[in-house]
Scaffold this active site. Sequence first.
Site, PDB file in Angstrom:
ATOM      1  N   ARG A  84       0.849  -1.201   0.000  1.00  0.00           N
ATOM      2  CA  ARG A  84       0.000   0.000   0.000  1.00  0.00           C
ATOM      3  C   ARG A  84       0.882   1.247   0.000  1.00  0.00           C
ATOM      4  O   ARG A  84       1.795   1.376   0.792  1.00  0.00           O
ATOM      5  CB  ARG A  84      -0.870   0.007   1.260  1.00  0.00           C
ATOM      6  CG  ARG A  84      -1.592   1.316   1.548  1.00  0.00           C
ATOM      7  CD  ARG A  84      -2.964   1.309   0.930  1.00  0.00           C
ATOM      8  NE  ARG A  84      -3.700   2.535   1.203  1.00  0.00           N
ATOM      9  CZ  ARG A  84      -4.707   2.624   2.054  1.00  0.00           C
ATOM     10  NH1 ARG A  84      -5.088   1.573   2.727  1.00  0.00           N
ATOM     11  NH2 ARG A  84      -5.335   3.763   2.220  1.00  0.00           N
ATOM     12  N   ARG A  94      -6.623   0.817  -4.246  1.00  0.00           N
ATOM     13  CA  ARG A  94      -5.655   0.436  -3.218  1.00  0.00           C
ATOM     14  C   ARG A  94      -5.448  -1.079  -3.183  1.00  0.00           C
ATOM     15  O   ARG A  94      -6.378  -1.849  -3.432  1.00  0.00           O
ATOM     16  CB  ARG A  94      -6.089   0.955  -1.843  1.00  0.00           C
ATOM     17  CG  ARG A  94      -7.375   0.433  -1.309  1.00  0.00           C
ATOM     18  CD  ARG A  94      -8.555   1.372  -1.154  1.00  0.00           C
ATOM     19  NE  ARG A  94      -8.455   2.769  -1.413  1.00  0.00           N
ATOM     20  CZ  ARG A  94      -8.545   3.718  -0.467  1.00  0.00           C
ATOM     21  NH1 ARG A  94      -8.683   3.381   0.777  1.00  0.00           N
ATOM     22  NH2 ARG A  94      -8.501   4.975  -0.792  1.00  0.00           N
ATOM     23  N   ASP A  97      -6.741  -2.179   2.225  1.00  0.00           N
ATOM     24  CA  ASP A  97      -7.267  -1.210   3.176  1.00  0.00           C
ATOM     25  C   ASP A  97      -7.733  -2.002   4.389  1.00  0.00           C
ATOM     26  O   ASP A  97      -8.534  -2.941   4.243  1.00  0.00           O
ATOM     27  CB  ASP A  97      -8.476  -0.528   2.513  1.00  0.00           C
ATOM     28  CG  ASP A  97      -8.783   0.824   3.108  1.00  0.00           C
ATOM     29  OD1 ASP A  97      -8.013   1.293   3.954  1.00  0.00           O
ATOM     30  OD2 ASP A  97      -9.812   1.401   2.716  1.00  0.00           O
ATOM     31  N   ASP A  99      -9.466  -1.385   8.116  1.00  0.00           N
ATOM     32  CA  ASP A  99     -10.091  -0.374   8.976  1.00  0.00           C
ATOM     33  C   ASP A  99     -10.590  -1.014  10.267  1.00  0.00           C
ATOM     34  O   ASP A  99     -11.209  -2.083  10.224  1.00  0.00           O
ATOM     35  CB  ASP A  99     -11.310   0.244   8.273  1.00  0.00           C
ATOM     36  CG  ASP A  99     -10.930   1.083   7.073  1.00  0.00           C
ATOM     37  OD1 ASP A  99      -9.904   1.784   7.135  1.00  0.00           O
ATOM     38  OD2 ASP A  99     -11.659   1.029   6.059  1.00  0.00           O
TER      39      ASP A  99
HETATM   40  N1  ROI Z   1     -15.776   0.927  -2.706  1.00  0.00           N
HETATM   41  C1  ROI Z   1     -15.982  -0.385  -2.424  1.00  0.00           C
HETATM   42  N2  ROI Z   1     -16.942  -1.045  -3.100  1.00  0.00           N
HETATM   43  N3  ROI Z   1     -15.242  -1.042  -1.497  1.00  0.00           N
HETATM   44  C2  ROI Z   1     -14.265  -0.409  -0.801  1.00  0.00           C
HETATM   45  O1  ROI Z   1     -13.605  -1.033   0.061  1.00  0.00           O
HETATM   46  C3  ROI Z   1     -14.028   0.960  -1.040  1.00  0.00           C
HETATM   47  N4  ROI Z   1     -13.070   1.641  -0.367  1.00  0.00           N
HETATM   48  C4  ROI Z   1     -12.860   2.931  -0.573  1.00  0.00           C
HETATM   49  C5  ROI Z   1     -13.666   3.718  -1.567  1.00  0.00           C
HETATM   50  C6  ROI Z   1     -12.711   4.346  -2.568  1.00  0.00           C
HETATM   51  C7  ROI Z   1     -14.438   4.779  -0.825  1.00  0.00           C
HETATM   52  N5  ROI Z   1     -14.609   2.902  -2.300  1.00  0.00           N
HETATM   53  C8  ROI Z   1     -14.815   1.601  -2.021  1.00  0.00           C
HETATM   54  O2  ROI Z   1     -11.945   3.555   0.137  1.00  0.00           O
END
Ligand code: ROI
Length: 167
Positions: A84, A94, A97, A99
């Site tokens: 990343r 990305r 991610d 969270d």
């Molecule tokens: N859209 C989807 N479908 N899944 C994600 O994990 C995700 N993550 C993001 C943004 C770009 C907002 N859109 C996403 O960070």
Amino acid sequence: MSNRCYIGLGSNQSAPATQLYRACDALAALPQTELLSCSRLYRSAPMGPQDQPDYVNAVALIDTALEPLILLDALQRIEQQQGRTRKAERWGPRTLDLDILLYGHQQISCDRLQVPHYHMCARAFVLYPLAELDPKLTMPNGTTLQQLLKECPAGSLEALADLPAQG
Ligand code: ROI
């Protein structure tokens, strides 16, 4: 003391499903932490800018003694280990991610961390995998997951496979 934490996983680069399997292995290997369960993988169209590939998302449940900011550091290290890079573009593609969605029943608000996670209450790719792990879940403010799901259509969300079963 241990805390039940839900972690959101997402990727839309470099073989997203593989990124999520690797991230789950990395969560299981964290110190003072046990990986309790993982949802299936879900594919969905990108939320936000549309000129990027579909995302694969999942939610993991861990039991951890790591304090919230220590856990955040550990998650960011896993993101970096999986390639990343933080780009200028907000909401861009990305490789991984991670969270912190929920940390026990705590509400946390500091400049590095907001728990419950900012937008989780309105995102199908978070709520549906979460419901797979605990359909009776209640947010720290008392709202039930079932109430949130009623107001959040699944849209393009599509379940893929069982996370632990894949290599
Ligand atoms: N859209 C989807 N479908 N899944 C994600 O994990 C995700 N993550 C993001 C943004 C770009 C907002 N859109 C996403 O960070």
